[in-house]
Write an enzyme that holds these catalytic residues in place. Structure first.
Site, PDB file in Angstrom:
ATOM      1  N   THR A 117     -49.399  25.669 -56.269  1.00 54.88           N
ATOM      2  CA  THR A 117     -49.196  24.581 -57.302  1.00 54.88           C
ATOM      3  C   THR A 117     -49.753  23.222 -57.094  1.00 54.88           C
ATOM      4  OG1 THR A 117     -48.115  23.599 -59.213  1.00 54.88           O
ATOM      5  CG2 THR A 117     -46.954  24.491 -57.035  1.00 54.88           C
ATOM      6  N   TYR A 141     -39.041  23.193 -57.277  1.00 52.42           N
ATOM      7  CA  TYR A 141     -40.160  23.884 -57.670  1.00 52.42           C
ATOM      8  C   TYR A 141     -41.121  23.529 -56.677  1.00 52.42           C
ATOM      9  CZ  TYR A 141     -44.251  25.937 -59.954  1.00 52.42           C
ATOM     10  OH  TYR A 141     -45.370  26.524 -60.001  1.00 52.42           O
TER      11      TYR A 141
END
Length: 336
Positions: A117, A141
Protein backbone atom coordinates in the site's frame (compact mmCIF):
# COMPACT_ATOMS: atom_id res chain seq x y z
CA UNK A 1 -2.57 -25.63 -15.63
CA UNK A 2 -0.42 -24.19 -12.83
CA UNK A 3 -2.14 -23.50 -9.53
CA UNK A 4 -1.55 -20.26 -7.64
CA UNK A 5 -2.58 -19.83 -4.00
CA UNK A 6 -4.50 -16.56 -3.58
CA UNK A 7 -4.87 -15.63 0.07
CA UNK A 8 -7.73 -13.20 0.57
CA UNK A 9 -9.00 -14.22 -2.85
CA UNK A 10 -12.64 -13.78 -1.80
CA UNK A 11 -12.07 -10.08 -1.19
CA UNK A 12 -12.27 -7.13 -3.55
CA UNK A 13 -8.85 -6.95 -5.21
CA UNK A 14 -8.14 -10.64 -4.64
CA UNK A 15 -11.25 -11.84 -6.47
CA UNK A 16 -10.55 -9.64 -9.48
CA UNK A 17 -7.00 -11.01 -9.53
CA UNK A 18 -8.43 -14.54 -9.56
CA UNK A 19 -10.44 -13.61 -12.63
CA UNK A 20 -7.29 -12.27 -14.31
CA UNK A 21 -5.28 -15.33 -13.33
CA UNK A 22 -7.88 -17.65 -14.86
CA UNK A 23 -7.87 -15.59 -18.06
CA UNK A 24 -4.08 -15.94 -18.14
CA UNK A 25 -4.26 -19.74 -17.88
CA UNK A 26 -3.62 -20.22 -14.16
CA UNK A 27 -5.81 -22.05 -11.63
CA UNK A 28 -6.44 -19.73 -8.67
CA UNK A 29 -6.89 -21.54 -5.36
CA UNK A 30 -8.53 -19.15 -2.90
CA UNK A 31 -7.53 -19.32 0.76
CA UNK A 32 -9.77 -17.05 2.82
CA UNK A 33 -11.33 -17.01 6.28
CA UNK A 34 -14.37 -15.13 4.83
CA UNK A 35 -14.24 -12.54 7.62
CA UNK A 36 -14.15 -9.79 4.98
CA UNK A 37 -14.34 -11.77 1.75
CA UNK A 38 -17.43 -13.22 0.14
CA UNK A 39 -17.98 -16.81 -0.89
CA UNK A 40 -19.99 -15.57 -3.89
CA UNK A 41 -16.86 -13.92 -5.31
CA UNK A 42 -14.95 -17.21 -5.59
CA UNK A 43 -15.82 -18.19 -9.17
CA UNK A 44 -12.59 -19.18 -10.94
CA UNK A 45 -11.19 -21.97 -8.78
CA UNK A 46 -11.60 -23.84 -5.51
CA UNK A 47 -12.12 -22.20 -2.12
CA UNK A 48 -10.19 -23.36 0.93
CA UNK A 49 -11.49 -21.75 4.10
CA UNK A 50 -8.77 -21.03 6.62
CA UNK A 51 -6.73 -18.50 8.58
CA UNK A 52 -3.24 -17.49 7.43
CA UNK A 53 -2.07 -17.81 11.04
CA UNK A 54 -2.94 -21.54 11.00
CA UNK A 55 0.26 -23.28 9.89
CA UNK A 56 -1.21 -26.76 9.84
CA UNK A 57 -4.12 -25.68 7.66
CA UNK A 58 -1.75 -23.94 5.27
CA UNK A 59 0.46 -27.03 5.06
CA UNK A 60 -2.57 -29.13 4.11
CA UNK A 61 -3.65 -26.69 1.38
CA UNK A 62 -0.15 -26.45 -0.09
CA UNK A 63 0.05 -30.25 -0.15
CA UNK A 64 -3.38 -30.62 -1.75
CA UNK A 65 -2.95 -28.08 -4.54
CA UNK A 66 0.84 -27.80 -5.12
CA UNK A 67 0.77 -24.10 -6.10
CA UNK A 68 3.74 -22.62 -7.95
CA UNK A 69 3.44 -19.24 -6.19
CA UNK A 70 1.38 -17.20 -3.74
CA UNK A 71 -0.57 -14.00 -4.31
CA UNK A 72 -1.11 -12.57 -0.84
CA UNK A 73 -4.06 -10.24 -0.18
CA UNK A 74 -5.29 -11.51 3.20
CA UNK A 75 -5.03 -8.53 5.54
CA UNK A 76 -6.99 -6.25 7.79
CA UNK A 77 -7.29 -2.96 5.91
CA UNK A 78 -9.22 -0.35 7.93
CA UNK A 79 -6.75 2.34 8.99
CA UNK A 80 -8.94 3.69 11.79
CA UNK A 81 -9.37 0.23 13.27
CA UNK A 82 -5.60 -0.29 13.19
CA UNK A 83 -5.19 2.72 15.48
CA UNK A 84 -7.81 1.37 17.89
CA UNK A 85 -6.49 -2.20 17.88
CA UNK A 86 -2.90 -2.32 16.60
CA UNK A 87 -2.24 -5.74 18.13
CA UNK A 88 -4.84 -7.43 15.94
CA UNK A 89 -3.33 -5.82 12.84
CA UNK A 90 0.21 -6.85 13.66
CA UNK A 91 -0.96 -10.36 14.61
CA UNK A 92 -2.76 -10.93 11.30
CA UNK A 93 -0.94 -8.73 8.80
CA UNK A 94 2.60 -9.32 10.02
CA UNK A 95 2.51 -12.55 12.03
CA UNK A 96 0.10 -14.22 9.61
CA UNK A 97 2.27 -13.28 6.64
CA UNK A 98 5.36 -14.79 8.24
CA UNK A 99 3.40 -17.99 8.94
CA UNK A 100 2.30 -18.02 5.29
CA UNK A 101 5.84 -17.50 3.98
CA UNK A 102 7.19 -20.31 6.14
CA UNK A 103 4.42 -22.66 4.96
CA UNK A 104 5.23 -21.77 1.36
CA UNK A 105 8.91 -22.49 1.92
CA UNK A 106 8.13 -25.85 3.54
CA UNK A 107 6.18 -26.70 0.38
CA UNK A 108 9.05 -25.67 -1.87
CA UNK A 109 7.32 -22.48 -3.07
CA UNK A 110 9.69 -19.54 -3.30
CA UNK A 111 7.72 -16.75 -4.99
CA UNK A 112 5.11 -14.34 -3.64
CA UNK A 113 3.28 -11.33 -5.03
CA UNK A 114 2.45 -9.19 -2.00
CA UNK A 115 -0.40 -6.69 -1.81
CA UNK A 116 1.12 -3.63 -0.13
CA UNK A 117 0.00 0.00 0.00
CA UNK A 118 0.95 3.63 -0.44
CA UNK A 119 0.29 3.90 3.32
CA UNK A 120 3.88 2.72 3.83
CA UNK A 121 5.03 6.16 2.63
CA UNK A 122 3.18 8.42 5.05
CA UNK A 123 3.16 12.13 4.21
CA UNK A 124 4.23 12.78 0.61
CA UNK A 125 7.61 14.44 0.21
CA UNK A 126 7.65 14.47 -3.59
CA UNK A 127 4.88 13.91 -6.13
CA UNK A 128 4.19 11.70 -7.91
CA UNK A 129 5.60 9.15 -5.44
CA UNK A 130 8.04 6.64 -6.88
CA UNK A 131 9.59 3.54 -5.31
CA UNK A 132 12.47 5.53 -3.74
CA UNK A 133 10.11 7.80 -1.78
CA UNK A 134 10.87 7.74 1.99
CA UNK A 135 8.73 5.29 3.92
CA UNK A 136 7.39 6.72 7.19
CA UNK A 137 3.92 5.26 7.81
CA UNK A 138 1.47 7.21 9.95
CA UNK A 139 -0.54 4.32 11.43
CA UNK A 140 -0.27 0.64 12.41
CA UNK A 141 -1.84 -0.49 9.14
CA UNK A 142 0.87 1.15 7.05
CA UNK A 143 3.59 0.21 9.50
CA UNK A 144 2.59 -3.45 9.41
CA UNK A 145 2.73 -3.49 5.61
CA UNK A 146 6.17 -1.89 5.73
CA UNK A 147 7.34 -4.50 8.26
CA UNK A 148 6.30 -7.23 5.80
CA UNK A 149 8.11 -5.46 2.96
CA UNK A 150 11.26 -5.39 5.09
CA UNK A 151 10.84 -9.04 6.05
CA UNK A 152 10.45 -10.01 2.39
CA UNK A 153 13.69 -8.18 1.57
CA UNK A 154 15.47 -10.29 4.20
CA UNK A 155 13.84 -13.51 2.96
CA UNK A 156 15.17 -12.71 -0.49
CA UNK A 157 18.62 -11.73 0.72
CA UNK A 158 19.23 -14.67 3.02
CA UNK A 159 17.13 -17.62 1.79
CA UNK A 160 16.25 -16.81 -1.81
CA UNK A 161 12.51 -16.33 -1.31
CA UNK A 162 11.61 -13.89 -4.09
CA UNK A 163 8.74 -11.40 -4.04
CA UNK A 164 7.02 -8.64 -5.93
CA UNK A 165 5.71 -5.90 -3.64
CA UNK A 166 2.72 -4.15 -5.21
CA UNK A 167 2.00 -0.76 -3.65
CA UNK A 168 -1.29 0.69 -4.80
CA UNK A 169 -3.19 3.77 -3.94
CA UNK A 170 -6.98 3.53 -4.53
CA UNK A 171 -8.37 0.41 -6.15
CA UNK A 172 -11.66 1.21 -7.82
CA UNK A 173 -14.24 -0.05 -10.30
CA UNK A 174 -15.64 -3.52 -10.92
CA UNK A 175 -15.82 -6.40 -13.35
CA UNK A 176 -17.57 -4.97 -16.43
CA UNK A 177 -19.72 -8.10 -16.65
CA UNK A 178 -21.04 -7.48 -13.15
CA UNK A 179 -19.94 -10.78 -11.62
CA UNK A 180 -17.90 -9.21 -8.79
CA UNK A 181 -17.35 -5.72 -7.42
CA UNK A 182 -16.41 -3.60 -4.42
CA UNK A 183 -18.21 -4.84 -1.30
CA UNK A 184 -17.06 -3.72 2.14
CA UNK A 185 -18.90 -3.94 5.45
CA UNK A 186 -18.96 -1.24 6.69
CA UNK A 187 -18.33 0.84 3.58
CA UNK A 188 -15.80 3.67 3.95
CA UNK A 189 -14.45 4.10 0.39
CA UNK A 190 -15.25 7.25 -1.55
CA UNK A 191 -16.63 5.83 -4.80
CA UNK A 192 -19.10 3.35 -3.23
CA UNK A 193 -20.21 6.05 -0.80
CA UNK A 194 -20.83 8.49 -3.65
CA UNK A 195 -22.77 5.85 -5.55
CA UNK A 196 -24.88 5.17 -2.46
CA UNK A 197 -25.86 8.86 -2.56
CA UNK A 198 -26.88 8.45 -6.20
CA UNK A 199 -28.92 5.39 -5.20
CA UNK A 200 -30.71 7.35 -2.49
CA UNK A 201 -29.15 5.46 0.40
CA UNK A 202 -27.29 8.50 1.71
CA UNK A 203 -28.52 12.09 1.86
CA UNK A 204 -25.33 13.68 0.53
CA UNK A 205 -21.64 13.22 -0.17
CA UNK A 206 -19.30 14.95 2.26
CA UNK A 207 -16.26 16.81 0.92
CA UNK A 208 -13.63 17.23 3.60
CA UNK A 209 -11.76 20.41 2.76
CA UNK A 210 -11.98 22.66 -0.30
CA UNK A 211 -9.01 24.93 0.50
CA UNK A 212 -6.11 22.65 -0.43
CA UNK A 213 -3.38 23.89 -2.78
CA UNK A 214 -4.70 21.75 -5.65
CA UNK A 215 -6.25 22.57 -9.01
CA UNK A 216 -9.75 23.00 -7.56
CA UNK A 217 -9.10 23.19 -3.82
CA UNK A 218 -10.10 19.61 -3.01
CA UNK A 219 -7.76 16.73 -2.19
CA UNK A 220 -6.23 14.63 -4.97
CA UNK A 221 -6.28 10.84 -4.84
CA UNK A 222 -5.04 8.24 -7.31
CA UNK A 223 -7.73 5.83 -8.57
CA UNK A 224 -6.74 2.79 -10.63
CA UNK A 225 -9.23 0.27 -11.99
CA UNK A 226 -9.12 -2.96 -10.02
CA UNK A 227 -8.67 -4.93 -13.25
CA UNK A 228 -5.64 -2.83 -14.15
CA UNK A 229 -4.23 -3.75 -10.73
CA UNK A 230 -5.06 -7.40 -11.42
CA UNK A 231 -3.17 -7.21 -14.72
CA UNK A 232 -0.14 -5.85 -12.86
CA UNK A 233 -0.24 -8.72 -10.37
CA UNK A 234 -0.37 -11.30 -13.17
CA UNK A 235 2.55 -9.59 -14.93
CA UNK A 236 4.57 -9.60 -11.68
CA UNK A 237 3.75 -13.28 -11.12
CA UNK A 238 4.92 -14.23 -14.61
CA UNK A 239 8.11 -12.28 -14.06
CA UNK A 240 8.86 -14.12 -10.81
CA UNK A 241 8.08 -17.51 -12.35
CA UNK A 242 10.53 -16.68 -15.15
CA UNK A 243 13.26 -16.13 -12.55
CA UNK A 244 12.94 -12.37 -12.10
CA UNK A 245 14.42 -10.60 -9.10
CA UNK A 246 12.52 -9.28 -6.10
CA UNK A 247 11.17 -5.78 -6.77
CA UNK A 248 8.68 -3.24 -5.44
CA UNK A 249 6.26 -1.43 -7.75
CA UNK A 250 4.09 1.64 -7.24
CA UNK A 251 0.84 1.13 -9.16
CA UNK A 252 -0.56 4.60 -9.69
CA UNK A 253 -2.04 6.59 -12.55
CA UNK A 254 0.64 9.28 -12.37
CA UNK A 255 -1.96 12.06 -12.37
CA UNK A 256 -4.70 11.60 -9.78
CA UNK A 257 -8.25 12.88 -9.43
CA UNK A 258 -9.61 15.64 -7.20
CA UNK A 259 -12.66 15.07 -5.05
CA UNK A 260 -14.66 17.47 -7.20
CA UNK A 261 -13.59 15.65 -10.36
CA UNK A 262 -14.63 12.37 -8.74
CA UNK A 263 -18.04 13.78 -7.80
CA UNK A 264 -18.55 15.15 -11.31
CA UNK A 265 -17.58 11.76 -12.74
CA UNK A 266 -20.08 9.93 -10.55
CA UNK A 267 -22.71 12.38 -11.76
CA UNK A 268 -21.87 11.51 -15.38
CA UNK A 269 -21.91 7.77 -14.71
CA UNK A 270 -25.18 7.78 -12.79
CA UNK A 271 -26.98 10.65 -14.50
CA UNK A 272 -27.65 12.03 -11.02
CA UNK A 273 -25.75 15.10 -9.77
CA UNK A 274 -24.79 14.50 -6.14
CA UNK A 275 -25.89 16.76 -3.28
CA UNK A 276 -22.74 17.80 -1.41
CA UNK A 277 -21.96 18.80 2.14
CA UNK A 278 -18.76 20.73 2.72
CA UNK A 279 -16.78 19.98 5.88
CA UNK A 280 -13.41 21.01 7.32
CA UNK A 281 -10.26 19.10 6.44
CA UNK A 282 -9.74 15.87 8.37
CA UNK A 283 -6.66 15.56 10.54
CA UNK A 284 -3.95 13.60 8.74
CA UNK A 285 -5.37 13.92 5.21
CA UNK A 286 -2.65 14.80 2.70
CA UNK A 287 -3.48 17.33 -0.03
CA UNK A 288 -2.34 14.95 -2.76
CA UNK A 289 -1.39 11.27 -3.04
CA UNK A 290 -0.35 10.20 -6.54
CA UNK A 291 1.79 7.26 -7.62
CA UNK A 292 4.52 7.20 -10.26
CA UNK A 293 4.21 4.07 -12.44
CA UNK A 294 7.42 4.45 -14.48
CA UNK A 295 9.10 1.40 -12.94
CA UNK A 296 6.08 -0.83 -13.57
CA UNK A 297 5.97 0.43 -17.17
CA UNK A 298 9.61 -0.45 -17.65
CA UNK A 299 9.84 -3.79 -15.84
CA UNK A 300 6.31 -5.19 -16.15
CA UNK A 301 5.15 -3.55 -19.34
CA UNK A 302 2.19 -2.28 -17.33
CA UNK A 303 0.23 0.94 -17.27
CA UNK A 304 -3.40 1.66 -16.40
CA UNK A 305 -5.62 1.28 -19.46
CA UNK A 306 -9.03 2.19 -17.97
CA UNK A 307 -9.86 5.85 -17.33
CA UNK A 308 -11.95 7.43 -14.57
CA UNK A 309 -15.20 7.25 -16.53
CA UNK A 310 -14.63 3.53 -17.13
CA UNK A 311 -13.93 3.02 -13.43
CA UNK A 312 -17.08 4.86 -12.38
CA UNK A 313 -19.42 3.35 -14.97
CA UNK A 314 -18.33 -0.19 -14.03
CA UNK A 315 -18.76 0.59 -10.32
CA UNK A 316 -22.20 2.09 -10.97
CA UNK A 317 -23.40 -1.00 -12.83
CA UNK A 318 -22.22 -3.26 -10.01
CA UNK A 319 -23.69 -1.26 -7.15
CA UNK A 320 -26.96 -0.52 -8.93
CA UNK A 321 -27.46 -4.27 -9.31
CA UNK A 322 -26.44 -5.08 -5.73
CA UNK A 323 -27.58 -2.30 -3.40
CA UNK A 324 -31.15 -1.98 -2.18
CA UNK A 325 -32.57 1.54 -2.26
CA UNK A 326 -34.94 1.05 0.67
CA UNK A 327 -34.47 4.02 2.99
CA UNK A 328 -31.53 6.28 3.68
CA UNK A 329 -28.54 5.57 5.89
CA UNK A 330 -28.50 7.92 8.91
CA UNK A 331 -26.53 11.08 8.27
CA UNK A 332 -24.23 10.55 11.25
CA UNK A 333 -22.85 7.36 9.68
CA UNK A 334 -21.28 9.16 6.72
CA UNK A 335 -17.57 8.60 6.17
CA UNK A 336 -15.43 9.49 3.18
Amino acid sequence: MQSVLVTGGAGYVGSHCCMALAAAGFRPVVFDDLSNGHREHVQWGPLEVGDIRDAARLDAVFAAHAPVAVLHFAARIEVGESVKNPGAFFDNNVGGTITLIEAARRAGVNAMVFSSTCATFGEPVTLPMDETHPQAPLNPYGRGKLMVEQALADYDRYVGFRSAVMRYFNAAGADPEGRIGEWHEPETHAIPLAIQVALGQRPHFTVFGDDYDTRDGTAVRDYVHVLDLADAHVAALKRLLAGGSSEAFNLGSGTGTTVRELVDGVGRATGKPLPLQMAPRRLGDAPSLVGDNAKARQMLGWAPSRDLDTILSSAWRWHRAQISVDGAIPENSLEV
